[in-house]
Design a protein around this motif. Sequence first.
Motif, short mmCIF file in Angstrom:
data_model
loop_
_atom_site.label_atom_id
_atom_site.label_comp_id
_atom_site.label_asym_id
_atom_site.label_seq_id
_atom_site.Cartn_x
_atom_site.Cartn_y
_atom_site.Cartn_z
N ARG A 26 41.61 46.07 31.73
CA ARG A 26 41.40 47.33 32.45
C ARG A 26 41.37 47.11 33.95
O ARG A 26 41.98 47.86 34.72
CB ARG A 26 40.09 47.96 31.98
CG ARG A 26 39.78 49.32 32.62
CD ARG A 26 38.34 49.72 32.37
NE ARG A 26 37.41 48.85 33.10
CZ ARG A 26 36.12 48.74 32.81
NH1 ARG A 26 35.61 49.41 31.79
NH2 ARG A 26 35.34 47.95 33.53
N GLU A 27 40.66 46.06 34.39
CA GLU A 27 40.57 45.77 35.82
C GLU A 27 41.92 45.38 36.39
O GLU A 27 42.28 45.76 37.51
CB GLU A 27 39.55 44.65 36.05
CG GLU A 27 38.13 44.98 35.63
CD GLU A 27 37.54 46.13 36.43
OE1 GLU A 27 37.73 46.14 37.67
OE2 GLU A 27 36.91 47.01 35.83
N ALA A 28 42.68 44.61 35.59
CA ALA A 28 43.99 44.16 36.04
C ALA A 28 44.96 45.33 36.20
O ALA A 28 45.85 45.30 37.06
CB ALA A 28 44.56 43.14 35.06
N SER A 29 44.78 46.37 35.36
CA SER A 29 45.67 47.54 35.46
C SER A 29 45.30 48.42 36.66
O SER A 29 46.13 49.20 37.13
CB SER A 29 45.61 48.36 34.17
OG SER A 29 44.31 48.92 34.00
N ASN A 30 44.06 48.30 37.14
CA ASN A 30 43.61 49.13 38.25
C ASN A 30 43.72 48.47 39.61
O ASN A 30 43.78 49.16 40.63
CB ASN A 30 42.15 49.56 38.02
CG ASN A 30 42.01 50.51 36.84
OD1 ASN A 30 42.93 51.24 36.52
ND2 ASN A 30 40.84 50.49 36.20
N TYR A 31 43.69 47.14 39.64
CA TYR A 31 43.67 46.41 40.92
C TYR A 31 44.71 45.30 40.93
O TYR A 31 44.95 44.63 39.91
CB TYR A 31 42.28 45.81 41.15
CG TYR A 31 41.16 46.83 41.14
CD1 TYR A 31 40.88 47.60 42.27
CD2 TYR A 31 40.38 47.02 40.00
CE1 TYR A 31 39.86 48.54 42.26
CE2 TYR A 31 39.36 47.96 39.97
CZ TYR A 31 39.10 48.72 41.11
OH TYR A 31 38.10 49.64 41.09
N GLU A 32 45.28 45.11 42.10
CA GLU A 32 46.29 44.05 42.26
C GLU A 32 45.66 42.68 42.16
O GLU A 32 46.25 41.75 41.61
CB GLU A 32 46.99 44.24 43.61
CG GLU A 32 48.13 43.27 43.85
CD GLU A 32 48.84 43.54 45.17
OE1 GLU A 32 49.52 42.62 45.67
OE2 GLU A 32 48.71 44.67 45.70
N ASN A 33 44.44 42.53 42.69
CA ASN A 33 43.72 41.26 42.63
C ASN A 33 42.37 41.51 41.94
O ASN A 33 41.35 41.66 42.59
CB ASN A 33 43.52 40.71 44.05
CG ASN A 33 43.01 39.28 44.04
OD1 ASN A 33 42.98 38.62 43.00
ND2 ASN A 33 42.61 38.80 45.21
N PRO A 34 42.37 41.60 40.59
CA PRO A 34 41.16 42.03 39.87
C PRO A 34 40.03 41.02 39.95
O PRO A 34 40.24 39.81 40.12
CB PRO A 34 41.66 42.17 38.43
CG PRO A 34 42.80 41.21 38.33
CD PRO A 34 43.47 41.24 39.67
N VAL A 35 38.80 41.56 39.84
CA VAL A 35 37.60 40.72 39.75
C VAL A 35 36.81 41.14 38.52
O VAL A 35 37.20 42.04 37.78
CB VAL A 35 36.72 40.87 41.03
CG1 VAL A 35 37.46 40.34 42.24
CG2 VAL A 35 36.29 42.31 41.23
N ALA A 36 35.69 40.47 38.31
CA ALA A 36 34.86 40.75 37.14
C ALA A 36 34.43 42.21 37.10
O ALA A 36 34.10 42.81 38.13
CB ALA A 36 33.63 39.85 37.15
N SER A 37 34.43 42.80 35.89
CA SER A 37 34.05 44.20 35.71
C SER A 37 32.55 44.38 35.90
O SER A 37 31.78 43.41 35.85
CB SER A 37 34.46 44.68 34.32
OG SER A 37 33.70 43.99 33.33
N ARG A 38 32.15 45.61 36.09
CA ARG A 38 30.73 45.90 36.21
C ARG A 38 29.98 45.47 34.95
O ARG A 38 28.87 44.94 35.02
CB ARG A 38 30.51 47.40 36.45
CG ARG A 38 30.83 47.85 37.87
CD ARG A 38 30.25 49.24 38.12
NE ARG A 38 30.49 49.69 39.49
CZ ARG A 38 29.70 50.52 40.14
NH1 ARG A 38 28.62 51.01 39.55
NH2 ARG A 38 29.98 50.89 41.37
N GLU A 39 30.56 45.75 33.79
CA GLU A 39 29.90 45.39 32.54
C GLU A 39 29.66 43.89 32.45
O GLU A 39 28.60 43.43 32.00
CB GLU A 39 30.73 45.87 31.34
CG GLU A 39 30.88 47.37 31.22
CD GLU A 39 32.09 47.93 31.96
OE1 GLU A 39 32.51 49.04 31.65
OE2 GLU A 39 32.62 47.22 32.85
#
Length: 788
Positions: A26-39
């Motif tokens: 999910r994070e990778a689909s939203n951000y170009e350079n994803p980081v750890a999710s809130r959960e």
Amino acid sequence: MRLSIYCVPFYLNYMTKLKKDPHHKREASNYENPVASREYLLDIVNQQAAPINHQHVVKLLKYKDEDQIEAIRRRLNAMARDGQIFRNRRGGYLSFDHMDLEKGPVQAHPDGFGFLTPESGGKDIFLPAREMRKLMNGDKAAVKISSYDQRRERKEGHVIAVLERAHESVVGRYYREKGIHFVIPDDNRIHEDILLSQDYDHSARQGDIVIVRILEYPDQHNQAIGMIETVLGEENAPGIEVTIALNTHEIPHKWNDELLDEVHKIPSQVEEEDKKGRLDLRDKPFVTIDGSDARDFDDAVYCEPNDKGFTLFVAIADVSHYVKKDSAIDQEAVKRGTSVYFPGEVIPMLPEVLSNGLCSLNPNVDRLVMVCEMDIGPAGAIKSHKFHEAVIHSHARLIYDQVADFLFEGGQDKVCEPLRRDLQNLQSVYQALSKARKRRHAIEFDTKEVIFEYNDQRKIENIHPYERNEAHLLIEECMIAANICAAKFLKKHKIPALYRIHEGPNPDKVPGMIEFLMAYGVTMTGSEPTPQAYADALLKIKQLPEFDMIQTVMLRSLLQANYGTDTKAGHFGLALDDYAHFTSPIRRYPDLMVHRGIRHVLQKGTKANFAFDLNAVTALGESCSLFERRADLATRDAGDWLKCEFLQKHVGKQYSGIVTTVTSFGMFVQLNELLIDGLVHVTSLKRDYYQYDASHHRLVGEQTGRVYQLGDQVTVEVARVNMDERKIDFDLISSGSAKFMDATNAKAKKKKPAGDKHSKAKKTGSKKRKANISHKYSSKKKASGRKK
């Protein structure tokens, strides 16, 4: 040992246990350079034995990229801001589970303070006005106990974090003063005005009712900032009272596209295929009996005598046949929880094609129903019962006044006459059930309602009391009998279900009520009064002129009923061990859940394969109880608005009334004809200063010994009406019976005149809100002389 929230950062090295982020895709689909999710970050923080700082989180995640490191810092701070985790003064993050805090919803008081209801149970925690600055009514907060008030026997809290915000938007009035744009919330439990951001344009005019979306929530030093989302209209627009109530209490009132697509597929008539396999009761002359303005008819009744008494059939629209679990219609019904009945307007729980169509038991058409068939003895005992999936054909649509006149007053009616024998059977079973009700000592409050009459422009024209008649009670007894059987049926088959639970008296209010009743010669002993004690007390006061006022005090001493899964709780007010709501699935979601449980058993289902487990049903009970209270508050707000609007046209007119409440700042009077409450302020009582005698619920003149107390019959004049605050001021014209006490004794009790200049109470007509501009738009506080 309890860990200090300010201890030196330390983290539990569990890198070998660290699993992959389940939300990485999910994070990778939203951000170009994803980081750890809130959960994922929340899980990391929760597993720490002590506060963990930003650097240690980065080390655990093995991040080297500077953009990712900065993104994690921002995300952690955002989580702390949103109340998911706590950030201490040294920059360490920790879970609220590791802190000695109380969490729960906050109830704000119009005077600025508030209370937090702990999720862990126990008494509410007091929050002073300085703590409420960062909160809004309904927010969920975490607080630390800061002190204990010995005199009031209550804890005082300090807000550590706001966990959930209750409002995304607020209804209020738009104003502009000296270049500052702001909105005064319509809900007086939201204490601060909302400043409007200069970045957004709007078309609102001075005094318009608007919806403002909150962009920045208040904190200890700054007011909330928002933008006008919708202009609802002017204060005097027709129907504005309902529009305000709907938006203030955030009641869903629009159907979404997915639901409308489902609605279009619903047939206009009952299909023959759906009638198959059902018990055919179309030959029995069922009738509906409702109010003259009713549009949905969800219950029909029929009764016939048998060798040992009566067989009573209560047929309820089979909503569960049409509303399937997790459908779009069902999901919307869950969000609404109940239909909301405003004066002149209904916000239905279900689309009209069901509530006014297929699930309305209209006369002379076939309808699918769930039927409770009961054998009832001559003394009102329910000997046996069974449930059926059935089809009926209602023979008549009758109204309460029509049936009451025909059955109980000997009147003539061409619609009722062909049904005389069947209606008389219903009358007989009602009389039998009433005997049983009296034997078990159910509490019978005789409450009054008002009817609002509108003109052609949908403006309030008149208000008059509406009292229930014998036909109302007939239907009520039939419905109660079916509800009892539904609860027993579900309990027997161990199906998780929502019961209607009434726990009884509020322990905090019982002593005051007992003392109050003694003033009227009624004795109620014990700290835990029984239903019989309440029923006996009501009988003793029945003939008193103060009956309505006294029964209101008794009613307020009881806890509110709610929905829950406890099979042993029972219903105190009705003096019943088993009770569930079965009779109104059109307008109450708990009833729909009861129908689903009964249908499941009738179709040979068991507890193991029921579609809802205990946790799911419990959660639904909590939400339905909340939405029921939300609906009550909304309809009360709309009613208060209409009462104020009506009396605004009658300022200067005199009415008779009764004193219903006495306080240090005056006495509240209810008008006999209109059932409208208003305040006679203590400063308007002339020729004396008045002392408040709390123990006897009275005001006593310091010089004259003149007494005003609960139950006094008075004549008042409408002095002022404050539409903004829904408050009415009366001036006292005369009191029906003058009472005096020895003025010497009154002086001996002197503390401080209730009406002197130090009194904190203010007349409603003189209260003015301050436009407290303390945000970044202005460094000065500004006191405005405007009205709200």
